[in-house]
Motif scaffolding. Structure first.
Motif, PDB file in Angstrom:
ATOM      1  N   ALA A  95       1.052  -1.143   0.007  1.00  0.00           N
ATOM      2  CA  ALA A  95       0.069   0.053   0.044  1.00  0.00           C
ATOM      3  C   ALA A  95       0.900   1.166   0.181  1.00  0.00           C
ATOM      4  O   ALA A  95       0.564   2.248  -0.851  1.00  0.00           O
ATOM      5  CB  ALA A  95      -0.859   0.036   1.226  1.00  0.00           C
ATOM      6  N   ASP A  96       1.927   1.336   0.776  1.00  0.00           N
ATOM      7  CA  ASP A  96       2.704   2.285   0.821  1.00  0.00           C
ATOM      8  C   ASP A  96       3.486   2.739  -0.499  1.00  0.00           C
ATOM      9  O   ASP A  96       3.664   3.710  -0.854  1.00  0.00           O
ATOM     10  CB  ASP A  96       3.796   2.009   1.999  1.00  0.00           C
ATOM     11  N   GLU A 124       1.026   4.076  -2.749  1.00  0.00           N
ATOM     12  CA  GLU A 124       0.746   5.637  -2.747  1.00  0.00           C
ATOM     13  C   GLU A 124       1.828   6.592  -2.717  1.00  0.00           C
ATOM     14  O   GLU A 124       1.464   7.418  -3.503  1.00  0.00           O
ATOM     15  CB  GLU A 124       0.469   5.469  -1.081  1.00  0.00           C
ATOM     16  N   HIS A 126       3.879   4.981  -6.603  1.00  0.00           N
ATOM     17  CA  HIS A 126       2.992   4.463  -7.670  1.00  0.00           C
ATOM     18  C   HIS A 126       3.525   3.309  -8.078  1.00  0.00           C
ATOM     19  O   HIS A 126       3.596   3.198  -9.437  1.00  0.00           O
ATOM     20  CB  HIS A 126       2.838   5.703  -8.713  1.00  0.00           C
ATOM     21  N   SER A 165       4.068   6.441   7.759  1.00  0.00           N
ATOM     22  CA  SER A 165       3.615   5.354   6.498  1.00  0.00           C
ATOM     23  C   SER A 165       3.236   4.231   7.328  1.00  0.00           C
ATOM     24  O   SER A 165       3.718   4.085   8.351  1.00  0.00           O
ATOM     25  CB  SER A 165       4.735   5.048   5.554  1.00  0.00           C
TER      26      SER A 165
END
Length: 121
Positions: free
Chosen positions: A15-16, A19, A22, A45
């Motif tokens: 997910a990090d 985010e 990309h 994060s």
């Protein structure tokens, strides 16, 4: 910080990376690059906080402490009969905050709509 610390919470690392960088498939980049990118994640994060055992960001902890102090000031000036405030900062910082609602998933829209009707009567 080694990449292994972050891999214990791989879903948060994914997910990090999505985010911040990309990068939706972190395994497609070279291992050294992934390690550098993981080590440069911000302290707030998901994966950084999980790898370091932090339950809440510094900003959220400070805001909770400010809220508690303001609540206590109001309580002191309220006089007799005022209810003592419940402090949130200690529980939040120490990770004792319990989730009141569990997330529920549905296989299709019909199941969701049936559950919605049950909740709303």
């Amino acid at each position: 910080m080694c990449l292994l610390c972050y891999l214990e919470n791989e879903d948060k690392l994914v997910a990090d990376f999505a985010e911040f960088y990309h990068c939706f498939d972190w395994k497609s980049i070279p291992l050294e690059t992934a390690a550098v990118l993981a080590s440069e994640l911000r302290p707030d994060s998901r994966s950084y906080m999980a790898a370091h055992g932090v339950c809440v960001s510094t900003t959220d902890a400070l805001l909770a402490k400010i809220f508690d102090e303001l609540q206590f000031l109001v309580y002191q000036h309220a006089g007799r009969g005022a209810q003592k405030p419940t402090l949130i900062s200690n529980d939040l910082i120490l990770g004792k905050q319990e989730k009141k609602h569990k997330a529920k998933s549905f296989d299709n829209s019909n199941d969701f709509e049936a559950a919605w009707r049950n909740l709303n009567g």
